[in-house]
Every structure is written in C-alpha cells, then in structure tokens.
Enzyme design. Structure first.
Site, PDB file in Angstrom:
ATOM      1  N   HIS A 224       2.010   8.837  20.319  1.00 56.52           N
ATOM      2  CA  HIS A 224       0.851   8.524  21.170  1.00 56.52           C
ATOM      3  C   HIS A 224       1.341   8.575  22.614  1.00 56.52           C
ATOM      4  CE1 HIS A 224      -1.753   5.766  23.343  1.00 56.52           C
ATOM      5  NE2 HIS A 224      -0.945   4.747  23.181  1.00 56.52           N
ATOM      6  N   TYR A 258      -6.709   4.226  28.035  1.00 54.37           N
ATOM      7  CA  TYR A 258      -6.582   2.858  28.538  1.00 54.37           C
ATOM      8  C   TYR A 258      -5.610   2.840  29.724  1.00 54.37           C
ATOM      9  CZ  TYR A 258      -2.274   2.536  25.685  1.00 54.37           C
ATOM     10  OH  TYR A 258      -1.042   2.744  25.138  1.00 54.37           O
ATOM     11  N   ASP A 549     -13.239 -14.376  -6.912  1.00 55.65           N
ATOM     12  CA  ASP A 549     -14.142 -14.848  -7.960  1.00 55.65           C
ATOM     13  C   ASP A 549     -14.161 -13.762  -9.034  1.00 55.65           C
ATOM     14  OD1 ASP A 549     -15.621 -12.956  -6.531  1.00 55.65           O
ATOM     15  OD2 ASP A 549     -17.513 -13.997  -6.838  1.00 55.65           O
TER      16      ASP A 549
HETATM   17  C1  LIG Z   1       3.039   4.455  23.638  1.00 55.73           C
HETATM   18  C2  LIG Z   1       2.695   3.198  22.925  1.00 55.73           C
HETATM   19  C3  LIG Z   1       1.890   2.264  23.516  1.00 55.73           C
HETATM   20  C4  LIG Z   1       1.552   1.109  22.867  1.00 55.73           C
HETATM   21  N1  LIG Z   1       0.771   0.191  23.505  1.00 55.73           N
HETATM   22  C5  LIG Z   1       0.474  -0.960  22.906  1.00 55.73           C
HETATM   23  C6  LIG Z   1      -0.299  -1.919  23.573  1.00 55.73           C
HETATM   24  O1  LIG Z   1      -0.688  -1.713  24.704  1.00 55.73           O
HETATM   25  N2  LIG Z   1      -0.643  -3.046  22.913  1.00 55.73           N
HETATM   26  C7  LIG Z   1      -0.221  -3.277  21.644  1.00 55.73           C
HETATM   27  O2  LIG Z   1      -0.557  -4.311  21.099  1.00 55.73           O
HETATM   28  N3  LIG Z   1       0.549  -2.395  20.988  1.00 55.73           N
HETATM   29  C8  LIG Z   1       0.908  -1.238  21.579  1.00 55.73           C
HETATM   30  N4  LIG Z   1       1.662  -0.317  20.928  1.00 55.73           N
HETATM   31  C9  LIG Z   1       2.099  -0.593  19.564  1.00 55.73           C
HETATM   32  C10 LIG Z   1       3.295  -1.521  19.548  1.00 55.73           C
HETATM   33  O3  LIG Z   1       4.238  -1.080  20.479  1.00 55.73           O
HETATM   34  C11 LIG Z   1       3.944  -1.587  18.177  1.00 55.73           C
HETATM   35  O4  LIG Z   1       2.955  -1.670  17.193  1.00 55.73           O
HETATM   36  C12 LIG Z   1       4.862  -2.785  18.050  1.00 55.73           C
HETATM   37  O5  LIG Z   1       5.771  -2.798  19.124  1.00 55.73           O
HETATM   38  C13 LIG Z   1       5.616  -2.747  16.744  1.00 55.73           C
HETATM   39  O6  LIG Z   1       6.516  -3.803  16.704  1.00 55.73           O
HETATM   40  P1  LIG Z   1       7.536  -3.944  15.484  1.00 55.73           P
HETATM   41  O7  LIG Z   1       8.377  -5.130  15.746  1.00 55.73           O
HETATM   42  O8  LIG Z   1       6.781  -3.885  14.218  1.00 55.73           O
HETATM   43  O9  LIG Z   1       8.361  -2.592  15.495  1.00 55.73           O
HETATM   44  P2  LIG Z   1       9.601  -2.138  16.433  1.00 55.73           P
HETATM   45  O10 LIG Z   1       9.511  -2.666  17.791  1.00 55.73           O
HETATM   46  O11 LIG Z   1       9.698  -0.663  16.268  1.00 55.73           O
HETATM   47  O12 LIG Z   1      10.789  -2.831  15.718  1.00 55.73           O
HETATM   48  C14 LIG Z   1      11.283  -2.395  14.475  1.00 55.73           C
HETATM   49  C15 LIG Z   1      12.772  -2.535  14.542  1.00 55.73           C
HETATM   50  O13 LIG Z   1      13.310  -2.243  13.256  1.00 55.73           O
HETATM   51  C16 LIG Z   1      14.571  -1.675  13.481  1.00 55.73           C
HETATM   52  N5  LIG Z   1      14.987  -0.940  12.264  1.00 55.73           N
HETATM   53  C17 LIG Z   1      14.355   0.090  11.655  1.00 55.73           C
HETATM   54  N6  LIG Z   1      15.069   0.510  10.608  1.00 55.73           N
HETATM   55  C18 LIG Z   1      16.163  -0.274  10.530  1.00 55.73           C
HETATM   56  C19 LIG Z   1      17.296  -0.320   9.673  1.00 55.73           C
HETATM   57  N7  LIG Z   1      17.448   0.538   8.650  1.00 55.73           N
HETATM   58  N8  LIG Z   1      18.233  -1.256   9.892  1.00 55.73           N
HETATM   59  C20 LIG Z   1      18.106  -2.144  10.926  1.00 55.73           C
HETATM   60  N9  LIG Z   1      17.080  -2.125  11.788  1.00 55.73           N
HETATM   61  C21 LIG Z   1      16.109  -1.202  11.580  1.00 55.73           C
HETATM   62  C22 LIG Z   1      14.342  -0.744  14.652  1.00 55.73           C
HETATM   63  O14 LIG Z   1      15.528  -0.401  15.325  1.00 55.73           O
HETATM   64  C23 LIG Z   1      13.393  -1.558  15.504  1.00 55.73           C
HETATM   65  O15 LIG Z   1      14.056  -2.271  16.510  1.00 55.73           O
HETATM   66  C24 LIG Z   1       2.029   0.865  21.567  1.00 55.73           C
HETATM   67  C25 LIG Z   1       2.833   1.804  20.948  1.00 55.73           C
HETATM   68  C26 LIG Z   1       3.165   2.958  21.613  1.00 55.73           C
HETATM   69  C27 LIG Z   1       4.035   3.951  20.933  1.00 55.73           C
END
Ligand SMILES: Cc1cc2nc3c(=O)[nH]c(=O)nc-3n(C[C@H](O)[C@H](O)[C@H](O)COP(=O)(O)OP(=O)(O)OC[C@H]3O[C@@H](n4cnc5c(N)ncnc54)[C@H](O)[C@@H]3O)c2cc1C
Length: 820
Positions: A224, A258, A549
């Site tokens: 995105h 946005y 239910d």
């Molecule tokens: C361009 C963009 C704009 C966005 N804007 C917004 C916004 O304005 N508002 C909003 O609410 N959301 C927004 N989002 C969405 C939001 O950023 C994400 O949904 C959110 O940050 C996800 O958080 P998370 O902790 O689930 O994942 P992440 O932050 O991706 O964390 C997951 C972690 O798991 C770790 N991991 C994965 N695999 C392994 C492994 N095998 N071993 C150890 N560690 C591992 C990764 O390194 C990572 O640090 C946006 C996303 C994008 C891409």
C-alpha cells in the site's frame, strides 16, 4: 512465578501491547522475540503513519479502537507523546458519500463516540488546506488522532520489561516445538525458548509462523502506497518538530486517499492502486533495518501514484507546486473479510494468533487476547475476529488471495450490508440449486454458500397480495438487494406453504458414549431427554455471555444432531470433546441438506407423501423422527424459525433433489412456493426469534437477550451456571427489545443508534419490514426500563424515525399456529 511461560513472536505494535497487557495481569514469564533488531524491527509498525479513525461498522472493531485511543493517550515516552489527539475528518465529495458519513456518524454515536457531520465551510475551518468548493461536508470525530506507533512500542516494552518481560531482537523463530499436541517451546536462531504458550503477533509473516504448526492462516500481505511531500508553504510554522501535527487527520474516501501532517510536510496514503500481493520469499532479510529500508517497505511504484496525486492536488490545492520527496510501498495484512485473526490452533494447544491488526485496533486486540489467555474470555465479543470463523474452503490460498485483494479494492467503498461478493461464487451449492435457478432465485452469499434471497418466479404473486400485505415503497438504500417479492413469499408462508433451503445452516453430529455428558456440560438445557426430543439451548461462556444458541435433537441414545451457528461452534465442541473419551464431533453440513417446509398447509403436503404419522398428536412440536417421504429417508424435526406449522426435513445430499421435487409436486395443490432469506428474516423477527451474532453475543446474558427460558432451572453443572446465579429477567438493566416504526414505512437496516428522550441509549441489531404486521420492525438493545409503549427514535442516516417499543412476539404469541 505467576502465569505460564509465554513466547510472543513479533515485537511490533501487537506484540508489544500484548506483553504489556499480560504483564499488567501479573503474568511474569513473558519473552518477546523478533527477527529484526529492537526497537525498529522492520515490520509494518516500524513505518506506520499511525492514523486512528475509530468509527467502524463493526462494534468490536470500534471498541478496540476506543481502547487504543484511551491507552495510547495515557502514555508517553520521556514526555514525548504517544497519541496526538488532533481529531479525524472524513470528507464527502458526492451526495452518496455524505449520506454514508451520516450513517458512520450513527455508528459512532451508537458506540459512544462523539462525532458530527459538518458542512463544507466548517470542515475547511478545521482543515484549511481543503478546497471548500470540492466537498459537500465531512464527519468530524474530535477524539481520533495520530498514534506514534514506533514510540508506543518502546514505551510499552519499557513498562513490560519493568514487570519482568524479556525482549530479544535479531532472534528469528524457526519452529514451534510441541509434545502431545501442546506447545513446549519456540525454536529460534538463538536456541530454543521453553514455552507453554506461543502467540504469533508476526503481522503479515503470520502464514509462515502458522505453517510451523500446520495451520492455514487466511491472510494476504499486500503493498500500500505512502508518500511524503516536500515542504508545503502553508504548513510552515504551524507545527513544532515535537508535535508533528495539529490539523485533523483527513480521509478522502471517494478517491481512496488519506492525509496527515509531518511537521511542514504532508503524508499521503493511497489505496487508489491495483492490489499488489507480496510473496514473502522475495522480501529482503530482516537484519539490516533503518528508517528508510526495512523488509516491510518495497520500492515506490510511481506509475501507481500518478492519478491519485492529481486527486490530492484537487482536494488540497496547496500541493499544486509540491513534489513527492520520499515514498514507499509498505506491506501489511489483508484477510478475506477484513477482520483480524485471533484464536488458538485447533490442533496444537497453546499456539495462538493475533494477526492482521491495524495500529488503530492494536491495544484493543491485545487486551482481548490477554483476557482470553488469563481469564478464558474477552469482554469484547470476538465473533468477527475468531480465526475459526472461516469455512475450510475459505482457507484455500486462492480464496484468501482473491477475497483479500477485493477487500483492498473496496477498503473505502460504500458497502450495503447485504452486498454479496462478486467473486468467487458458486463455491457451495445445495442439491436444490438447479431448481432454485429455474425459479429465478436471486442469490446472496454466506460462508461460501449460495443462498436464495427471493425467487423471481414469485413475481406474479405480488399482484395477488391482499391490500394489507402490499409493502410500502422503500427508499433507495433500503431497496438495494431487496424486492417486494419477499412480501409475497411471506404472505404465502403465513397463508399456505413454502419451501426454504436451510442447507447452509451448520449441522454437527455428536456421537458416542461421551456425547450426552459433553452436551450436558456445555449447554444450558436439559439434554437427558427421550429419544426424539429437540431442545433449543444456549452455549454460555464462564461469565454467562451467550456464545451461541443451538438446537439439539436426540436421535439415538448416543447420537445427537446439533443445529449450530457456524465453524466457531464446531471448534468449541471439538476442543471440549478432545478432553473426553468416547465422543466424536463431526460437521455434517456439506454431506446433508435441509428443507424447511413451513405454513398452515405443510402437514397436508408432507402427510400425503409419507406413511409416517405427522398428526399433531403423534408428531409434536419440538420432536424429531426418522421418517420416509416419497420413499426418501428423512430426519424430520418439527421446528419452525418462521413461526408456522411445519418441519425441517433433513436428508443426505444425494437424495436432496428428489426430496425437493417430491414436495414441490405434492405441494402444487396447496399453492406451495419456494421462498428466500428476505421473507425468512422478516418472519423470524415477527415471531421474536433471535439471530445469534446479530442480536446477541458473548457480551449479553440470556436474560438480557430475552432467552432466560432456555436456561434450565434444574441444571447446576453447565458452563456459565455460576455467573448466572442471582441474574433474572427482573435484575437486568438492558434488554433486547422489539420496536415497531411508527410511520409504517421507514425500513432501517441494523447498527443504527436509538434515542430515548433525545439521548442515545442503544442500537438496532436486526431490522426488517414485518409483512404480517404491515410495519417496519427492529430489534434493539435498550435500557430495561424501556417497556412496551415507550417512544424512541432511530437515527437513520440524517433523520430520526419515531418508533415504539412493542410487546413481543408480534405474531402468534399464544403459539397457536406453530402448535397447530
Ligand atoms: C503504508 C502503511 C500505512 C499504514 N497506515 C496505518 C495507519 O495509518 N493506521 C493504522 O492503524 N494502521 C496502518 N497501517 C497498518 C499497520 O501498520 C499494521 O497493521 C500494524 O503495524 C501491524 O502490526 P503488527 O505488530 O501486527 O505487525 P508488525 O509491526 O509487522 O510486527 C510483526 C513482527 O513480527 C516479526 N516476525 C515475523 N516473523 C518472525 C519470525 N519468524 N521470528 C521472529 N519475529 C518475526 C517481524 O519482524 C515484525 O517485527 C499501515 C500499513 C502500511 C503498510
């Protein structure tokens, strides 16, 4: 030591929040691991611009966002803000969008969020960069704002560490160790960490972690676009480096855009591009992470931003002379229905997911997961988030990919609540499908099933409707996915007989010597009844909340057929059955089919085809029998969700078409019709029958939901029993009430706020036109003091509709028709 050993996989906004929530509850053996360096791990959180718009069509998602705002607004990092409450403004450039913003304002109101629809001038006063001539108005929510996601992670990690949590960066999880179907440890590049519970908070890497325990995780990583302009003269001097922003966060949904301020620059997010699925194997390694380069950031594709950029300049003329200074395609998670994925693996005990979560909902989701782990239930109902809500076919990569991409495309679209997917369709059809098509069925989709909503073959009946059954004209919104044919189908059901395809309703078979004890333990009803009994009963959680239910038919000593609400019930029964010897729980939905034959002439039709006795004396209400109809083996249950005499007729899929044809042929002399979900929904509401998930959930107890009759006074040993002690119809302070719209014609659709004495006090759950009572009806959560006769108002878009609380059921309160 308090609490089990927990390894949280992923130190993004979800993992950090979960560590905080668990340690706040006293669990002190928490390890958070991340493959990337700390605190900037390279996941989606590391670059999230952090806009938090709380209003959502799902009450659960709104509640999650409300908690995120409350929590983040209450923390800081060394005096630096974690939540900047600049407010949120969504603007409309079309009349349809303006109407939609009124609808959204209603959702906000019904969830206790203050929001106002403003005219164009007022919008520009709040956000002077917007061109007033381009907009018709906007929805302003003063409590929305910006979350500084990367700072929140640090602040929460500090707090969790102070309560003994351990955070380990640059530690990649490579496997989940298990023994005897339980998690025993988490294997990483730095060795194995012993664990009783592993929670994957791995964001869009979720499918990889799920694969480690053989679990399909229905999530698609999609890119995105996010871009930052160069300095915008109009912003110079407005914001300090520390505050970053002062104008409301801004959404221009008509163009999928946005905006937020970055001091004197503008950040722009765009969904106005083709879906860009990402293959995880093609991502860069996570070791090298900087603010400008991380695995969750892909190179910007300029061509996808060309058209949106022109739209940005139209809405915000100050950008006319601006350039894009930095930009990237960021990756995050999409799912088939847009909801997050929360829950424990069915196969490996102790393996949990909390994925596909926005920053907006992160604290709320983490709190829910912490409550599930520590208390066994979440205060917020999780039906739309449960990882087990999907049917097996919906876990297929092709399905996940297509539907998740569609969700990306529709992210800001104005969607009618009944709007079905355009594709994939015809995934699951009942044996009657061929006949339904011949009858001109208009199908909607649910759980992959094609479900007739009405039949065009009944169009001629509309002209035959008696005057009191002729439905009023509907407005443009309520007319969508609707036809007056539904009135004719309801009329025929109440006056002759109709065939309803009930096949898509989930059916489980619970068998074996452990079946009865299992059902006794999990349901509120008496299950030790005679063979042939059918019981409407509830599944409760430990606090007495209604988790489902169901109807339970005892077909043999150790053989029960359960009419359930979906896969979440299947998972619940299977999980509890696993602890018992001698009980099998099987999903028999696809292998069987069901026709609801309902109406005053139902007995005439079925009796003429069978040597079995369908008389009132020998086939009583709420009884089941094995019978033959036209030579076809059928399990007949005398039940009716529409409130008429009749039977649910079950047979195996192979006999289905023959059964349909036999009933259809025999029914001709009784004016039989095929009828669809639109009529069904209206009829069931007139009869006061609740729909779980829509009308009541785990957030409500049986007495509040008007289901106290389903709690056996004789039983003391079922899930939820303790919590219900001292609770009764007279102790509750809110109730699911039936309301009838005073003007006789305004049909609302659900989710609207309800006002009493001018104050919002509740919300609509189900709504329909009640054809038998010739008025629109709705169910709504209201204060228990709102007795029949109480005047209320329902907010429908920008107007208030007068309605009156009614005694229920509206039709056949003496049960004369159904017991005929
Ligand atoms: C361009 C963009 C704009 C966005 N804007 C917004 C916004 O304005 N508002 C909003 O609410 N959301 C927004 N989002 C969405 C939001 O950023 C994400 O949904 C959110 O940050 C996800 O958080 P998370 O902790 O689930 O994942 P992440 O932050 O991706 O964390 C997951 C972690 O798991 C770790 N991991 C994965 N695999 C392994 C492994 N095998 N071993 C150890 N560690 C591992 C990764 O390194 C990572 O640090 C946006 C996303 C994008 C891409």
């Amino acid at each position: 030591m308090a609490g089990p050993r927990v390894v949280i996989i992923g130190a993004g906004i979800v993992g950090a929040n979960l560590a905080d929530e668990l340690t706040a509850r006293g669990w002190d053996q928490i390890t958070v691991v991340d493959q990337g360096p700390l605190p900037l791990t390279g996941g989606s959180t590391s670059h999230a611009p952090g806009l938090v718009f709380q209003t959502n069509g799902s009450r659960t998602m709104t509640a999650f966002a409300q908690y995120t705002v409350e929590k983040f607004a209450g923390i800081d990092l060394g005096g630096e803000w974690c939540f900047n409450q600049v407010g949120g403004l969504e603007v409309a450039t079309t009349p349809e969008r303006l109407a939609e913003l009124h609808r959204r304002q209603g959702w906000a109101t019904s969830c206790g969020i203050e929001g106002t629809v403003l005219d164009a001038k007022e919008c520009v006063r709040l956000h002077p960069l917007v061109d007033e001539s381009k907009i018709l108005g906007g929805l302003y929510v003063p409590t929305d704002g910006l979350a500084k996601a990367s700072r929140v992670v640090v602040a929460l990690a500090q707090r969790a560490r102070a309560r003994s949590a351990v955070f380990r960066g640059s530690t990649k999880v490579t496997g989940i160790e298990q023994a005897g179907g339980r998690v025993t440890g988490v294997a990483t590049t730095e060795g194995t960490i012993p664990a009783d519970i592993a929670v994957s908070c791995a964001g869009f890497w979720g499918p990889d972690i799920g694969a480690m325990v053989g679990m399909d995780v229905p999530l698609l990583p999609l890119a995105h676009q996010y871009a930052k302009t160069d300095q915008v003269p109009e912003l110079v001097g407005r914001n300090t480096e520390a505050a970053e922003a002062g104008l409301p966060i801004l959404r221009h949904q008509d163009q999928d855009l946005y905006f937020r301020e970055h001091v004197d620059r503008l950040g722009i997010g765009s969904y106005a591009h083709r879906p860009m699925p990402v293959d995880l194997r093609e991502l860069t390694e996570s070791a090298d992470v900087s603010a400008a380069s991380m695995p969750s950031m892909l190179p910007f594709t300029d061509e996808d931003f060309a058209q949106p950029w022109e739209q940005c300049k139209l809405l915000l003329p100050c950008l006319e002379n601006s350039k894009i200074e930095s930009a990237f395609n960021g990756i995050f998670s999409f799912t088939p229905d847009g909801g997050p994925l929360i829950g424990e693996s069915s196969d490996v005990s102790g393996f949990w997911l909390a994925e596909a979560v926005w920053v907006t909902h992160s604290a709320g989701v983490a709190r829910a997961v912490a409550q599930l782990l520590v208390d066994g239930r979440s205060d917020t109902e999780l039906r739309g988030c449960d990882v087990h809500r999907f049917e097996e076919v919906q876990l297929a990569p092709e399905y996940v990919s297509e539907t998740s991409q569609q969700n990306f495309v529709e992210i800001y679209d104005i969607l009618h609540p009944l709007q079905p997917k355009a594709s994939p369709r015809d995934l699951r059809v009942s044996p009657f499908h061929v006949r339904q098509k011949e009858l001109g069925a208009v199908f909607l989709e649910g759980g992959g099933w094609e479900r007739p909503h009405w039949y065009e073959a009944n169009a001629d009946l509309v002209g035959d409707l008696p005057a009191e059954w002729v439905p009023p004209e509907r407005d443009a919104w309520a007319s969508q996915f609707h036809s007056p044919i539904a009135a004719a189908e309801a009329w025929r059901t109440r006056t002759s007989v109709a065939m309803y395809d009930m096949t898509p309703l989930k059916r489980l078979e619970i068998t074996g010597p452990g079946a009865l004890p299992l059902l006794q333990r999990l349901t509120t009803g008496k299950m030790d009844k005679s063979i042939g009994s059918v019981t409407y009963t509830l599944l409760l959680d430990e606090t007495g909340g209604v988790r489902s239910d169901i109807t339970v038919a005892r077909l043999r000593d150790n053989h029960f057929q359960v009419g359930a609400n979906g896969n979440i019930d299947l998972d619940y029964f299977q999980r509890h059955a696993a602890a018992d010897d001698g009980v099998q729980v099987r999903d028999i939905t696809g292998a069987t089919c069901c026709i609801g034959l309902w109406g005053p002439r139902a007995r005439d039709v079925v009796q003429a085809l069978s040597a079995d006795d369908f008389s009132n004396e020998n086939f009583k209400y709420f009884r089941a029998k094995r019978v033959r109809i036209a030579g076809i083996p059928v399990t007949a249950m005398r039940l009716s969700y529409v409130g008429e005499l009749g039977w649910e007729l079950y047979t195996t899929a192979d006999y289905g078409l023959r059964l349909w044809d036999a009933l259809w042929a025999q029914g001709q002399e009784h004016d039989v019709i095929a009828a669809g979900r639109a009529a069904f929904n209206s009829l069931r509401m007139e009869k006061g029958y609740r729909s779980w998930g829509t009308d009541m959930t785990t957030e409500h107890n049986p007495y509040e939901a008007g289901l106290g009759f389903a709690v056996s006074a004789q039983k003391t040993d079922f899930a939820g029993y303790e919590a219900l002690q001292g609770v009764s119809d007279s102790t509750v302070d809110r109730r699911l009430a039936c309301v009838v719209v005073d003007d006789g014609q305004s049909v609302v659709l659900g989710h609207e706020p309800v006002f009493l004495d001018g104050k919002p006090v509740g919300y609509v759950t189900s709504a329909a036109f009640g054809h038998t009572v010739a008025a629109p009806i709705a169910y709504a959560w209201l204060p228990a003091s709102a007795m029949p006769g109480t005047q209320v108002e329902i907010q429908y878009f920008d107007r208030r509709i007068a309605a009156t609380v009614a005694a229920e059921p509206l039709v056949d309160p003496e049960m004369k028709r159904i017991r005929a």
